[in-house]
Write a protein that holds these residues in place. Sequence first.
Motif, PDB file in Angstrom:
ATOM      1  N   THR A  60      -6.082  -1.503   2.074  1.00 28.90           N
ATOM      2  CA  THR A  60      -4.689  -1.904   2.275  1.00 28.90           C
ATOM      3  C   THR A  60      -3.937  -0.896   3.137  1.00 28.90           C
ATOM      4  N   TRP A  83      -6.392 -13.796   5.048  1.00 27.43           N
ATOM      5  CA  TRP A  83      -5.442 -12.750   4.629  1.00 27.43           C
ATOM      6  C   TRP A  83      -5.322 -11.611   5.647  1.00 27.43           C
ATOM      7  N   VAL A 120       4.748  -4.838  -1.639  1.00 30.47           N
ATOM      8  CA  VAL A 120       3.574  -4.122  -1.153  1.00 30.47           C
ATOM      9  C   VAL A 120       3.973  -3.087  -0.112  1.00 30.47           C
ATOM     10  N   ALA A 130      -1.297  -7.953   2.857  1.00 27.38           N
ATOM     11  CA  ALA A 130      -1.395  -7.675   1.429  1.00 27.38           C
ATOM     12  C   ALA A 130      -0.517  -8.606   0.604  1.00 27.38           C
ATOM     13  N   GLU A 131       0.646  -8.948   1.113  1.00 24.56           N
ATOM     14  CA  GLU A 131       1.532  -9.821   0.352  1.00 24.56           C
ATOM     15  C   GLU A 131       0.927 -11.208   0.192  1.00 24.56           C
ATOM     16  N   ALA A 146      -8.821  -5.682   0.071  1.00 17.41           N
ATOM     17  CA  ALA A 146      -7.990  -4.525  -0.272  1.00 17.41           C
ATOM     18  C   ALA A 146      -8.842  -3.329  -0.657  1.00 17.41           C
ATOM     19  N   VAL A 189      -1.908 -10.916  -2.427  1.00 17.13           N
ATOM     20  CA  VAL A 189      -1.380 -10.843  -3.797  1.00 17.13           C
ATOM     21  C   VAL A 189      -0.799 -12.184  -4.223  1.00 17.13           C
ATOM     22  N   LEU A 220      -1.444  -2.295  -3.954  1.00 12.51           N
ATOM     23  CA  LEU A 220      -1.003  -3.666  -3.764  1.00 12.51           C
ATOM     24  C   LEU A 220       0.278  -3.980  -4.538  1.00 12.51           C
TER      25      LEU A 220
END
Length: 298
Positions: free
Chosen positions: A69, A89, A3, A102-103, A224, A106, A296
């Motif tokens: 994001t 998150w 990301v 973001a990681e 996101a 995902v 992402l």
Amino acid sequence: MSVTAVVEARVLAAPEWLARESRHRQRALELTRAHRERRSRGEKHPVEDFLFDYYALRAGRLDRWHPGTGVVLLADDDELLAARAGWRWHVRTPDGGVQLDAEAFVADRGRALRQLLTVLRATAARPAHLGCLGLHEWAMVYRQPEAERRHDLPLRLGPEGTDAVVEAHPVRCTHFDAFRFFTPAARPVNRLQPTRENQPELEQPGCLHANMDLMRAALSLGPACPGELLLDCVELARDIRVLDMRASPYDVTSLGHRPVAIETAEGRAEYVAAQRAFAERSAPLRERLVAVGEGLGL
């Protein structure tokens, strides 16, 4: 691809992001005000409440603004960030800000999001098929007993007239989530047999329900997805639903809507023109949602 390799982080100072958050909340309140008021009275609206009922959308879900994001929110007053830092998150940054992790997002949702992006990309690459005339709504009541209908509204042409329209026009529904509500008698009439598995091969950008589903996509992309894009998709879905019901077999005049009589040449022309306009309006929103997914690393 990580990301961090895809997203170039940018910073928003408190005056800018607080103003955006305020505008978002006001806009969300206006979009959901009538629904909230009806809910407090225990009332239902077959057109306007569809987004909340079918998509299991909670009005409060729209109140929360996200920048998207790769955006770090900063503030001199740490209390402005404290609650946001505790959201799922979200993480603190070395400079004391808050941003989406973001990681982690995902890692939790990547499989479903990849499937979503597959459908969005395939739909965007396909030409719009116009002229289905909204017959999916007619197929949902084809040869159906009155007690089983989804809406407590009269049929504009009556049961026999409604069945005759289905039998007189080619039914070519490409959308699985519409097709699955067809009556048993209507399923063989459809020229296609959509399934969840063949959705990427059949979904096309002229379909009203595929375009309403952009709201579902925005919700699935969660934090996101920038709040402004989410509400753009909600407004699109709201407006499409009105056409969907105006062109349906139900008589919606009691709700203040003029029917689109798709059994007539004039009605068919009106429907196709409106369908084309929605396809054109949906295209840039679909592109923006795909860009969110690509941000992402999907």
